[in-house]
Design a protein around this motif. Structure first.
Motif, PDB file in Angstrom:
ATOM      1  N   LYS A  36      80.313  73.962  71.390  1.00 38.48           N
ATOM      2  CA  LYS A  36      81.406  73.324  70.656  1.00 38.48           C
ATOM      3  C   LYS A  36      81.105  71.847  70.377  1.00 38.48           C
ATOM      4  N   ALA A  37      80.038  71.333  70.980  1.00 37.22           N
ATOM      5  CA  ALA A  37      79.773  69.914  70.841  1.00 37.22           C
ATOM      6  C   ALA A  37      79.200  69.590  69.471  1.00 37.22           C
ATOM      7  N   ARG A  38      79.682  68.517  68.889  1.00 36.57           N
ATOM      8  CA  ARG A  38      79.142  68.037  67.628  1.00 36.57           C
ATOM      9  C   ARG A  38      79.058  66.529  67.739  1.00 36.57           C
ATOM     10  N   ASP A  39      78.214  65.952  66.901  1.00 31.44           N
ATOM     11  CA  ASP A  39      78.108  64.502  66.914  1.00 31.44           C
ATOM     12  C   ASP A  39      79.452  63.869  66.553  1.00 31.44           C
ATOM     13  N   PHE A  40      79.804  62.874  67.258  1.00 36.43           N
ATOM     14  CA  PHE A  40      81.012  62.127  66.915  1.00 36.43           C
ATOM     15  C   PHE A  40      80.925  60.776  67.618  1.00 36.43           C
ATOM     16  N   TYR A  41      81.894  59.936  67.311  1.00 39.18           N
ATOM     17  CA  TYR A  41      81.955  58.702  68.083  1.00 39.18           C
ATOM     18  C   TYR A  41      83.402  58.343  68.356  1.00 39.18           C
ATOM     19  N   PHE A  42      83.551  57.570  69.402  1.00 43.80           N
ATOM     20  CA  PHE A  42      84.882  57.069  69.730  1.00 43.80           C
ATOM     21  C   PHE A  42      84.783  55.584  70.056  1.00 43.80           C
ATOM     22  N   LEU A  43      85.900  54.939  70.144  1.00 46.00           N
ATOM     23  CA  LEU A  43      85.931  53.513  70.451  1.00 46.00           C
ATOM     24  C   LEU A  43      86.566  53.289  71.820  1.00 46.00           C
ATOM     25  N   PHE A  81      88.516  59.254  68.256  1.00 51.14           N
ATOM     26  CA  PHE A  81      89.659  58.753  69.019  1.00 51.14           C
ATOM     27  C   PHE A  81      89.361  57.357  69.554  1.00 51.14           C
ATOM     28  N   ILE A  82      90.368  56.737  70.082  1.00 52.27           N
ATOM     29  CA  ILE A  82      90.243  55.397  70.668  1.00 52.27           C
ATOM     30  C   ILE A  82      90.801  55.449  72.088  1.00 52.27           C
ATOM     31  N   MET A  83      90.088  54.813  72.989  1.00 49.11           N
ATOM     32  CA  MET A  83      90.538  54.738  74.379  1.00 49.11           C
ATOM     33  C   MET A  83      90.760  53.275  74.753  1.00 49.11           C
ATOM     34  N   PHE A  84      91.939  52.943  75.186  1.00 43.74           N
ATOM     35  CA  PHE A  84      92.238  51.599  75.700  1.00 43.74           C
ATOM     36  C   PHE A  84      92.117  51.642  77.224  1.00 43.74           C
ATOM     37  N   THR A  85      91.181  50.874  77.754  1.00 46.03           N
ATOM     38  CA  THR A  85      90.916  50.966  79.195  1.00 46.03           C
ATOM     39  C   THR A  85      91.598  49.837  79.991  1.00 46.03           C
ATOM     40  N   GLY A  86      92.873  49.646  79.747  1.00 51.38           N
ATOM     41  CA  GLY A  86      93.674  48.858  80.662  1.00 51.38           C
ATOM     42  C   GLY A  86      93.783  47.376  80.391  1.00 51.38           C
ATOM     43  N   ASP A  87      94.697  46.748  81.148  1.00 53.80           N
ATOM     44  CA  ASP A  87      95.115  45.375  80.890  1.00 53.80           C
ATOM     45  C   ASP A  87      95.490  45.236  79.418  1.00 53.80           C
ATOM     46  N   LEU A  88      96.331  46.157  79.011  1.00 50.11           N
ATOM     47  CA  LEU A  88      96.884  46.096  77.664  1.00 50.11           C
ATOM     48  C   LEU A  88      97.680  44.804  77.533  1.00 50.11           C
ATOM     49  N   THR A  89      98.381  44.458  78.618  1.00 49.11           N
ATOM     50  CA  THR A  89      99.208  43.257  78.638  1.00 49.11           C
ATOM     51  C   THR A  89      98.754  42.333  79.758  1.00 49.11           C
ATOM     52  N   HIS A  90      99.142  41.082  79.626  1.00 49.87           N
ATOM     53  CA  HIS A  90      98.899  40.120  80.706  1.00 49.87           C
ATOM     54  C   HIS A  90     100.052  40.212  81.701  1.00 49.87           C
ATOM     55  N   LEU A 112      97.137  51.212  63.992  1.00 49.12           N
ATOM     56  CA  LEU A 112      95.821  51.853  63.900  1.00 49.12           C
ATOM     57  C   LEU A 112      95.924  53.116  63.052  1.00 49.12           C
ATOM     58  N   LYS A 113      94.972  53.255  62.139  1.00 54.25           N
ATOM     59  CA  LYS A 113      94.986  54.451  61.289  1.00 54.25           C
ATOM     60  C   LYS A 113      94.574  55.683  62.088  1.00 54.25           C
ATOM     61  N   VAL A 114      93.727  55.461  63.075  1.00 56.54           N
ATOM     62  CA  VAL A 114      93.360  56.566  63.960  1.00 56.54           C
ATOM     63  C   VAL A 114      94.550  56.841  64.869  1.00 56.54           C
ATOM     64  N   LYS A 115      95.023  58.055  64.842  1.00 58.86           N
ATOM     65  CA  LYS A 115      96.228  58.360  65.606  1.00 58.86           C
ATOM     66  C   LYS A 115      95.946  59.025  66.953  1.00 58.86           C
ATOM     67  N   ASN A 116      94.705  59.422  67.156  1.00 57.94           N
ATOM     68  CA  ASN A 116      94.344  59.990  68.447  1.00 57.94           C
ATOM     69  C   ASN A 116      93.939  58.833  69.379  1.00 57.94           C
ATOM     70  N   VAL A 117      94.912  58.255  70.033  1.00 56.76           N
ATOM     71  CA  VAL A 117      94.685  57.068  70.858  1.00 56.76           C
ATOM     72  C   VAL A 117      95.154  57.357  72.287  1.00 56.76           C
ATOM     73  N   HIS A 118      94.301  57.038  73.241  1.00 56.25           N
ATOM     74  CA  HIS A 118      94.631  57.244  74.656  1.00 56.25           C
ATOM     75  C   HIS A 118      94.757  55.886  75.336  1.00 56.25           C
ATOM     76  N   HIS A 142      96.854  58.813  85.067  1.00 61.05           N
ATOM     77  CA  HIS A 142      95.575  59.506  85.229  1.00 61.05           C
ATOM     78  C   HIS A 142      95.719  60.914  84.662  1.00 61.05           C
ATOM     79  N   TYR A 143      94.696  61.339  83.918  1.00 60.54           N
ATOM     80  CA  TYR A 143      94.780  62.607  83.211  1.00 60.54           C
ATOM     81  C   TYR A 143      93.388  62.966  82.697  1.00 60.54           C
ATOM     82  N   THR A 144      93.285  64.127  82.138  1.00 57.47           N
ATOM     83  CA  THR A 144      92.022  64.549  81.530  1.00 57.47           C
ATOM     84  C   THR A 144      92.289  65.033  80.111  1.00 57.47           C
ATOM     85  N   PHE A 145      91.245  65.034  79.317  1.00 58.87           N
ATOM     86  CA  PHE A 145      91.296  65.700  78.019  1.00 58.87           C
ATOM     87  C   PHE A 145      89.882  66.120  77.655  1.00 58.87           C
ATOM     88  N   ASP A 146      89.802  67.065  76.764  1.00 55.74           N
ATOM     89  CA  ASP A 146      88.500  67.561  76.323  1.00 55.74           C
ATOM     90  C   ASP A 146      88.358  67.330  74.828  1.00 55.74           C
TER      91      ASP A 146
END
Lengths: 300, 125
Positions: A36-43, A81-90, A112-118, A142-146
């Motif tokens: 199922k894997a295909r080339d892709f990128y995320f931020l 998709f986009i992943m925000f890895t914390g300290d969203l706020t001060h 953000l135009k990309v709507k798949n944001v974690h 804390h959670y998982t996704f594929d």
């Protein structure tokens, strides 16, 4: 005219912020599960510290995140998709103000135009209320996704103010990992480093070694984290750990000065040290699973 | 058992002598013959004292109290740490085995000034 994303970032004043991280072991991903894997990128975007004030460090504190959102929206190819890895706020000691900052942050990134944001919290978002305000705004910590054959695990090492993951979440992690094959490509997101990067500056996770022990039997694991506001690459065994830049102020290299303090703003190089990360997941070696069938359609 | 007056005077002299040769320099310090007891008060976002001086090879008993919330004391250079809970004395005992200047910090996130909640532990001869 559609411009190249690097040019766009330069125009936006956040020059040189994008780099691609090749995930270790990625050339092996095609085998096995990754039909199922295909080339892709995320931020990966991190440490936006919305609500921070300090003109000596960032005179555009109210504009930097918005510039980054505009830069992402201007990318020629959209990330999956986009992943925000914390300290969203001060951080703030005022519970109401914390919720206000989280709501303002949420409003800004909703552009953000990309709507798949974690999202996941940093200690600035969650350390004073054990994640209560974050959960109200964004859900689980804390959670998982594929995604396209890759298993993503978001580990919360900030809601416990002792900078720990905690036994309950470690048990959850263990249970989740046991459902994976040993060669499943796994990307772990954390806020703090799981390893002892520089404990003098609190750049560690108290029980991070337990998480690394759980991950070690798995052969394709990469950890992406924030917290230290700069790129840093480190290996624990075969597991690669990559820290990302922040979006408010850079911090000095680990141990490079007596005290940890934000790097002052450089008018000659505005936004230097700030940016976001592009991670390409590329399947390089395609392998084929061949099966033979007889004329009746039975597998032989 | 009755202790002769002379022996009592001699014991007191030994304690005084031990105290005089161990100059710790920090605040809130009381001394026994065999250990250095140092009281440290933590509150957002500081320790008092924030410079702690101890002698190498002499047992140390750090007695932490917190005036407001959970704090931490982490001195990676000496591999010692403790949580500092409010409402109780949080004791950390160790014997310094190497001389030097060792920074310490609060490692339980405590608010907007958390990252500046630091101090220095000096181990001297």
């Amino acid at each position: 005219m559609k411009i190249d994303r690097r040019d766009f970032l330069k125009l936006a004043g956040i020059g040189g912020v994008v780099f691609a991280s090749a995930l270790t072991g990625i050339d092996r991903w095609a085998y096995g599960a990754t039909s199922k894997a295909r080339d892709f990128y995320f931020l990966q975007m991190s440490d936006s510290h919305w609500g921070f004030q300090g003109t000596a460090v960032n005179p555009d504190a109210a504009g930097t995140l918005k510039k980054a959102v505009a830069a992402v929206n201007g990318l020629r190819w959209k990330p999956d998709f986009i992943m925000f890895t914390g300290d969203l706020t001060h951080t703030t000691d005022d519970d109401k103000e914390r919720r206000k900052r989280l709501a303002e942050f949420k409003g800004i990134v909703s552009a953000l135009k990309v709507k798949n944001v974690h999202f996941m919290p940093g200690e600035h978002d969650a350390g004073l209320d054990e994640g209560a305000a974050f959960r109200e705004a964004f859900g689980k910590t804390h959670y998982t996704f594929d995604h396209k054959g890759i298993h993503f695990i978001v580990v919360d090492n900030v809601s416990d103010p002792t900078s720990s993951i905690g036994d309950a979440q470690l048990q959850w992690l263990d249970t989740d990992l046991k459902k994976q094959r040993k060669d499943t490509p796994i990307v772990v997101f954390t806020h703090r480093p799981l390893f002892d990067l520089y404990p003098d500056w609190d750049w560690h996770t108290r029980d991070g070694a337990k998480a690394i022990d759980l991950l070690t039997p798995y052969t394709n694991v990469v950890v992406l984290y924030g917290h230290i506001h700069q790129r840093n690459d480190f290996m624990t065994g075969h597991i690669a750990h990559h820290a990302a830049q922040g979006l408010m102020y850079p911090l000095p290299a680990p141990g490079s000065q007596p005290k940890k303090a934000p790097v002052p703003w450089d008018p000659a190089n505005p936004y230097r040290g700030l940016g976001f990360r592009e991670v390409k997941a590329a399947v390089k070696n395609v392998q084929y699973a061949i099966a033979e069938y007889n004329v009746m359609g039975a597998k032989i | 058992m009755k202790i002769p007056n002379g022996a009592l005077l001699f014991a007191c002299a030994v304690v005084l002598l031990a105290s005089s040769v161990v100059d710790l320099g920090g605040g809130g310090i009381s001394l026994g013959q065999e250990e250095q007891v140092i009281k440290v008060v933590a509150k957002r976002f500081e320790y008092s004292p924030n410079t702690i001086t101890v002698k190498i090879g002499v047992p140390v008993d750090l007695e932490f109290t917190s005036l407001d919330r959970l704090h931490g004391f982490n001195c990676p250079g000496l591999s010692i740490r403790t949580d500092i809970y409010p409402g109780k004395v949080n004791r950390l005992q160790f014997v310094p085995q190497k001389k030097g200047t060792f920074p310490f910090h609060c490692d339980n996130f405590c608010g907007s000034g958390h990252e500046g909640m630091t101090g220095t532990l000096l181990v001297t001869d």
